[in-house]
Design an enzyme around this catalytic site. Structure first.
Site, mmCIF file in Angstrom:
data_model
loop_
_atom_site.group_PDB
_atom_site.id
_atom_site.type_symbol
_atom_site.label_atom_id
_atom_site.label_comp_id
_atom_site.label_asym_id
_atom_site.label_seq_id
_atom_site.Cartn_x
_atom_site.Cartn_y
_atom_site.Cartn_z
ATOM 1 N N ASP A 78 0.825 -1.214 0.000
ATOM 2 C CA ASP A 78 0.000 0.000 0.000
ATOM 3 C C ASP A 78 0.855 1.258 0.000
ATOM 4 O O ASP A 78 2.051 1.219 0.272
ATOM 5 C CB ASP A 78 -0.918 0.011 1.235
ATOM 6 C CG ASP A 78 -0.129 0.007 2.540
ATOM 7 O OD1 ASP A 78 0.830 -0.776 2.657
ATOM 8 O OD2 ASP A 78 -0.451 0.802 3.443
ATOM 9 N N GLU A 139 0.222 -1.209 5.567
ATOM 10 C CA GLU A 139 1.324 -0.798 6.451
ATOM 11 C C GLU A 139 1.151 0.646 6.874
ATOM 12 O O GLU A 139 1.462 1.032 8.003
ATOM 13 C CB GLU A 139 2.665 -0.983 5.730
ATOM 14 C CG GLU A 139 3.898 -0.787 6.614
ATOM 15 C CD GLU A 139 4.402 0.654 6.687
ATOM 16 O OE1 GLU A 139 5.266 0.923 7.525
ATOM 17 O OE2 GLU A 139 3.918 1.531 5.927
HETATM 18 ZN ZN ZN Z 1 6.802 2.597 3.683
HETATM 19 CA CA CA Z 2 5.343 5.246 4.450
#
Ligand code: ZN
Ligand code: CA
Length: 369
Positions: A78, A139
């Site tokens: 992501d 993340e």
């Molecule tokens: Zn990153």
């Molecule tokens: Ca980042």
């Protein structure tokens, strides 16, 4: 050893695939296809369902050509918003976006370097240990994807995550633990002109609490910040609700606990003294880690960097990454700097040479060549 043109083209291709947090499906499918073509067995875990996203973490495996300790490489799929409709292009020595979105080099640089590394292994028939690759989702949402990763599926005890700013060659071996505080003050509303003595101002409670907190740089290992404070109402009513959101980070768990306790105490004492109440929620986001320079992944990354003439530097970071979860689950993992700049802005960019060095570093870590 690596094929620069192929690497640059692949990098730009995956930057152009939409992949904001919880919407990684298209990119996950693409990477699955590419890893499979490179001989990997690829599994997708059920993290997508658990977090309300459309894709899970990918866990891929390739047998070694020699019976050696397996190595783990990881990145996140992501990217932060605005990360849809990215139009990457080469401008001078850099790859940039068109200025309306991020580039997504965080973390496509890592993804592309790993894939290029695997292509090189295959076409040059280089000997390699068993390899595990983990590409995580979400993340950028406080490491949400890796927090749900089924780490029992991972056998490596030596990991490399390609996901840090700074020139390629830098190796992150320390990162802080983080906690978030969400507080809501409840006072009592009253007419501000006719009966102010009957009111309790939630805004004043929050203000009092904040003046009692130690904030920003607490010590070399610890930081704290108020991110938002929200209260609205007309001036003729004493405001009875005020919400405050804050965070604290430290490389040291005990110091983090002490800092959070101090902030909580400030919130509670302000509410009590002014006759109101406060609801407080403390959320621990991720654990810290601290490896020494002799730890297996740190040693290996440094040795490989020297082989490909990269300046080696060990460092601590102030932010979290998937490595916080990997280390906490018994997989010693360092984070490698990827050379990208101005991440999380529409000015994000990466130098062509840095991207190439990153892929060379991957090959050197795996094969020693
Ligand atoms: Zn990153
Ligand atoms: Ca980042």
């Amino acid at each position: 050893m690596i094929n620069r043109e192929r690497l640059y083209a692949y990098f730009m291709e995956i930057c152009a695939i939409d992949s904001e947090p919880k919407s990684e499906r298209l990119l996950a499918d693409r990477l699955k296809e590419d890893l499979t073509a490179l001989g990997f067995m690829v599994n997708e875990d059920d993290t997508g369902e658990k977090i309300g996203g459309n894709a899970g973490n990918l866990i891929a495996r390739l047998d070694g050509t020699a019976p050696d300790q397996p190595l783990l490489f990881s990145c996140h799929m992501d990217r932060v918003a605005p990360g849809v409709g990215v139009k990457p292009r080469v401008e001078g020595d850099f790859i940039v976006s068109d200025g309306t979105t991020v580039l997504g080099a965080d973390d496509a640089a890592g993804l592309a370097a790993i894939i290029e590394g695997m292509k090189v292994l295959r076409e040059k028939n280089l000997s390699h240990p068993p390899l595990e690759i983990v590409f995580t989702v979400a993340e950028e949402l406080a490491l949400l994807g890796s927090s749900h990763l089924d780490s029992s599926q991972i056998t490596s005890r030596c990991g490399f995550i390609l996901d840090a700013g700074g020139p390629v060659g830098e190796i992150v071996i320390q990162a802080p633990e983080q906690a978030k505080i969400n507080a809501v003050f409840h006072g009592r509303s009253a007419h501000a002109g006719f009966a102010p003595e009957e009111g309790i101002s939630a805004i004043q409670m929050a203000a009092l609490a904040i003046t009692r907190m130690k904030l920003l740089r607490i010590d070399p290992e610890t930081t704290a910040n108020i991110g938002s404070i929200q209260a609205t109402g007309p001036t003729n009513i004493i405001c009875d609700r005020c919400q405050l959101q804050a965070e604290a980070r430290s490389l040291d768990s005990a110091k983090l606990r002490a800092q959070v306790e101090g902030m909580v105490k400030a919130l509670e004492s302000a509410a009590a003294e002014m006759g109101g109440t406060v609801e407080i929620e403390v959320q621990s986001c991720y654990p810290s880690y601290r490896l020494d320079q002799g730890a297996e992944p740190a040693r290996r990354a440094a040795e490989a960097a020297r082989q490909v003439n990269l300046p080696v530097r060990f460092k601590a970071t102030g932010g979290g990454s998937d490595a916080n979860h990997f280390n906490n689950r018994g997989i010693p993992t360092v984070v490698l700097s990827c050379g990208y700049e101005k991440v999380h802005t529409t000015g994000e960019r990466i130098a062509l040479d840095q991207l190439a060095s990153l892929a060379e570093w991957v090959v050197a870590i795996i094969s020693g060549e």
